[in-house]
Design an enzyme around this catalytic site. Structure first.
Site, PDB file in Angstrom:
ATOM      1  N   ARG A 266       0.826  -1.220   0.000  1.00 61.79           N
ATOM      2  CA  ARG A 266       0.000   0.000   0.000  1.00 61.79           C
ATOM      3  C   ARG A 266       0.860   1.269   0.000  1.00 61.79           C
ATOM      4  NH1 ARG A 266      -3.017  -3.687  -0.582  1.00 61.79           N
ATOM      5  NH2 ARG A 266      -5.181  -3.835   0.097  1.00 61.79           N
TER       6      ARG A 266
ATOM      7  N   SER B 141     -10.563  -0.586   3.234  1.00 60.79           N
ATOM      8  CA  SER B 141      -9.782  -0.784   4.465  1.00 60.79           C
ATOM      9  C   SER B 141      -9.304   0.571   4.961  1.00 60.79           C
ATOM     10  CB  SER B 141      -8.542  -1.629   4.193  1.00 60.79           C
ATOM     11  OG  SER B 141      -8.897  -2.893   3.735  1.00 60.79           O
TER      12      SER B 141
ATOM     13  N   GLU C  70      -4.365   3.538   6.234  1.00 55.14           N
ATOM     14  CA  GLU C  70      -4.027   3.376   4.820  1.00 55.14           C
ATOM     15  C   GLU C  70      -4.589   4.590   4.078  1.00 55.14           C
ATOM     16  OE1 GLU C  70      -6.416   1.386   1.616  1.00 55.14           O
ATOM     17  OE2 GLU C  70      -5.479  -0.355   2.559  1.00 55.14           O
TER      18      GLU C  70
HETATM   19  N1  EPU Z   1     -10.728 -10.739   9.989  1.00 53.83           N
HETATM   20  C1  EPU Z   1     -11.395 -10.805  11.190  1.00 53.83           C
HETATM   21  N2  EPU Z   1     -12.344  -9.869  11.465  1.00 53.83           N
HETATM   22  C2  EPU Z   1     -12.667  -8.887  10.598  1.00 53.83           C
HETATM   23  C3  EPU Z   1     -11.965  -8.788   9.369  1.00 53.83           C
HETATM   24  C4  EPU Z   1     -10.996  -9.735   9.099  1.00 53.83           C
HETATM   25  O1  EPU Z   1     -11.135 -11.696  11.996  1.00 53.83           O
HETATM   26  O2  EPU Z   1     -13.544  -8.098  10.913  1.00 53.83           O
HETATM   27  C5  EPU Z   1      -9.740 -11.776   9.651  1.00 53.83           C
HETATM   28  C6  EPU Z   1     -10.303 -12.691   8.574  1.00 53.83           C
HETATM   29  O3  EPU Z   1     -11.029 -13.748   9.108  1.00 53.83           O
HETATM   30  C7  EPU Z   1      -9.054 -13.190   7.887  1.00 53.83           C
HETATM   31  C8  EPU Z   1      -8.107 -12.024   8.011  1.00 53.83           C
HETATM   32  O4  EPU Z   1      -8.610 -11.207   9.060  1.00 53.83           O
HETATM   33  O5  EPU Z   1      -8.512 -14.300   8.573  1.00 53.83           O
HETATM   34  C9  EPU Z   1      -7.970 -11.248   6.729  1.00 53.83           C
HETATM   35  O6  EPU Z   1      -9.232 -10.725   6.348  1.00 53.83           O
HETATM   36  P1  EPU Z   1      -9.605 -10.360   4.815  1.00 53.83           P
HETATM   37  O7  EPU Z   1      -9.306 -11.522   3.932  1.00 53.83           O
HETATM   38  O8  EPU Z   1     -10.988  -9.821   4.816  1.00 53.83           O
HETATM   39  O9  EPU Z   1      -8.577  -9.265   4.408  1.00 53.83           O
HETATM   40  P2  EPU Z   1      -7.937  -8.000   5.151  1.00 53.83           P
HETATM   41  O10 EPU Z   1      -6.534  -8.309   5.497  1.00 53.83           O
HETATM   42  O11 EPU Z   1      -8.828  -7.542   6.248  1.00 53.83           O
HETATM   43  C10 EPU Z   1      -6.990  -7.055   2.905  1.00 53.83           C
HETATM   44  C11 EPU Z   1      -6.951  -5.756   2.176  1.00 53.83           C
HETATM   45  C12 EPU Z   1      -8.258  -5.509   1.439  1.00 53.83           C
HETATM   46  C13 EPU Z   1      -8.470  -6.647   0.468  1.00 53.83           C
HETATM   47  C14 EPU Z   1      -8.513  -7.959   1.263  1.00 53.83           C
HETATM   48  C15 EPU Z   1      -8.643  -9.171   0.382  1.00 53.83           C
HETATM   49  C16 EPU Z   1      -5.449  -4.338   3.463  1.00 53.83           C
HETATM   50  C17 EPU Z   1      -5.320  -3.152   4.351  1.00 53.83           C
HETATM   51  N3  EPU Z   1      -6.679  -4.665   3.093  1.00 53.83           N
HETATM   52  O12 EPU Z   1      -7.961  -6.944   3.940  1.00 53.83           O
HETATM   53  O13 EPU Z   1      -8.105  -4.316   0.680  1.00 53.83           O
HETATM   54  O14 EPU Z   1      -9.677  -6.503  -0.256  1.00 53.83           O
HETATM   55  O15 EPU Z   1      -7.269  -8.097   2.010  1.00 53.83           O
HETATM   56  O16 EPU Z   1      -7.445  -9.370  -0.301  1.00 53.83           O
HETATM   57  O17 EPU Z   1      -4.451  -4.950   3.118  1.00 53.83           O
HETATM   58  C18 EPU Z   1      -8.444  -1.969   0.738  1.00 53.83           C
HETATM   59  O18 EPU Z   1      -7.227  -1.851   0.722  1.00 53.83           O
HETATM   60  O19 EPU Z   1      -9.215  -0.972   0.780  1.00 53.83           O
HETATM   61  C19 EPU Z   1      -9.029  -3.300   0.779  1.00 53.83           C
HETATM   62  C20 EPU Z   1     -10.341  -3.504   0.896  1.00 53.83           C
END
Ligand code: EPU
Length: 346
Positions: free
Chosen positions: A163, A237, A342
């Site tokens: 990012r 995010s 971010e």
């Molecule tokens: N999780 C939780 N609770 C929550 C959210 C997530 O426990 O409320 C856990 C999930 O169960 C999972 C892990 O956290 O084990 C990761 O969650 P998720 O796959 O939803 O992805 P993220 O790390 O929360 C990132 C990106 C998103 C992108 C998703 C999918 C960043 C800051 N965000 O989110 O990007 O869509 O992965 O690849 O890296 C964005 O940048 O605006 C964005 C939406």
């Protein structure tokens, strides 16, 4: 050029902020002329693309907002294996990705439906479902704000990180991205490893997905987890996922065996901020305080994804900034981890 323009339609949070000056750019020549204009030279300026990753903290922007709305997609090179495709900065990112997928070109499918415009995508090296923009980025064309001169940035020069890019750091505000070139493959294996892609495909009876089926699956997975910005304001995010020392991670894992984690190449460990935010919360007297789904009048934390802060309308950017601070303090107090936004604060 217009004066006193409300930026509400130009930021996905949907906050009202009035720009002293505002101009919409539809072609490069118009941009070149603008750079020689006294208002551009003398006033603070903000280059706005889709406005999907910004937080207007104040009601007034005391300067010039330059809204980039240049359009056009062209194929620069095409052979049996690869294609180089160029998109102008103002092209809608989800439409552009869909166009590449419909042409059978591999590389951007996992980045389907990320709200925003092409020109903003390199600034924060957008990423999702195991892929990042940098994986298929070739170069971008820019205009230097100080001189109006053109400059091409190679992938190395963009200094992409998680990012991050040079446009968000060292050269912030110095260059305006006008177009981006991607090198895409005509044949490639699909990236199905991340999170619940496989589960989703299985549940929908899809065994060997086509490129288009994967694209559509990613759109459906995103839609189920992230708010529709046409109805609820958000910037996707809000925080980055923090990277911590392995020792700290191992200590945390003893108390929280279910803490999800991803190993980083440098031996450190990335943990999801969404999980941390879900597993701490405001003091409410509940046994398991959680920010997930928390709401304070006009702003809150999305109930399906704790990493996303939301604006229900009628709130102010300042309310989100205050909520973000409370969440940061709460994560710090419980896990001793600093999480940083971010989203870009204006
Ligand atoms: N999780 C939780 N609770 C929550 C959210 C997530 O426990 O409320 C856990 C999930 O169960 C999972 C892990 O956290 O084990 C990761 O969650 P998720 O796959 O939803 O992805 P993220 O790390 O929360 C990132 C990106 C998103 C992108 C998703 C999918 C960043 C800051 N965000 O989110 O990007 O869509 O992965 O690849 O890296 C964005 O940048 O605006 C964005 C939406």
């Amino acid at each position: 050029m217009k004066t006193n323009v409300n930026l509400r339609p130009y930021n996905s949070f949907g906050f009202s902020a009035v720009a002293k000056y505002f101009i919409e750019i539809n072609d490069i020549q118009q941009l070149e002329e603008l750079i020689q204009n006294d208002i551009f030279k003398n006033e603070k300026h903000l280059i706005l693309s889709g406005g999907n990753n910004v937080l207007f903290q104040n009601d007034f922007f005391d300067g010039l907002v330059v809204y980039i709305n240049t359009r056009g997609i062209e194929t620069i090179q095409d052979n049996d294996n690869e294609v180089i495709v160029r998109a102008q900065a103002g092209e809608d990112w989800p439409d552009f990705v869909r166009y590449t997928v419909e042409n059978g070109w591999h590389g951007l499918e996992n980045l389907a439906n990320i709200p925003g415009k092409v020109g903003a995508a390199p600034v924060q090296n957008i990423g999702a479902y195991g892929m990042e923009l940098k994986d298929n980025f070739l170069k971008c064309e820019t205009i230097e704000t100080a001189t109006g001169g053109k400059r091409v940035f190679s992938k190395t020069e963009c200094r992409f990180g998680y990012r991050e890019s040079v446009f968000k750091k060292e050269l912030k505000g110095h260059y305006i991205i006008t177009s981006v070139d991607f090198k895409l493959k005509k044949n490639a294996s699909l990236h199905l490893e991340y999170g619940n892609i496989k589960t989703y495909l299985e549940q929908n009876g899809i065994e060997n997905p086509t490129l288009l089926q994967l694209h559509d699956a990613i759109c459906a997975i995103r839609d189920a987890k992230l708010p529709d910005v046409k109805r609820i304001g958000s910037a996707g995010s809000f925080f980055k996922n923090p990277v911590i020392e392995r020792m700290q991670f191992e200590a945390l894992q003893k108390n929280y065996p279910n803490l999800p984690h991803y190993d980083e190449p440098n031996g450190k460990v990335k943990v999801p901020a969404g999980w941390l935010i879900e597993h701490c919360g405001p003091t409410t007297g509940s046994d398991t305080p959680s920010w997930k789904g928390w709401r304070d009048e006009h702003v809150g934390v999305y109930e399906k994804q704790a990493l996303v802060l939301v604006h229900y309308g009628k709130g102010k950017g300042h309310d989100i900034a205050k909520l973000a601070e409370r969440i940061q303090a709460s994560v710090k107090a419980k896990f001793d981890i600093n999480i940083s936004p971010e989203v870009v604060y204006i």
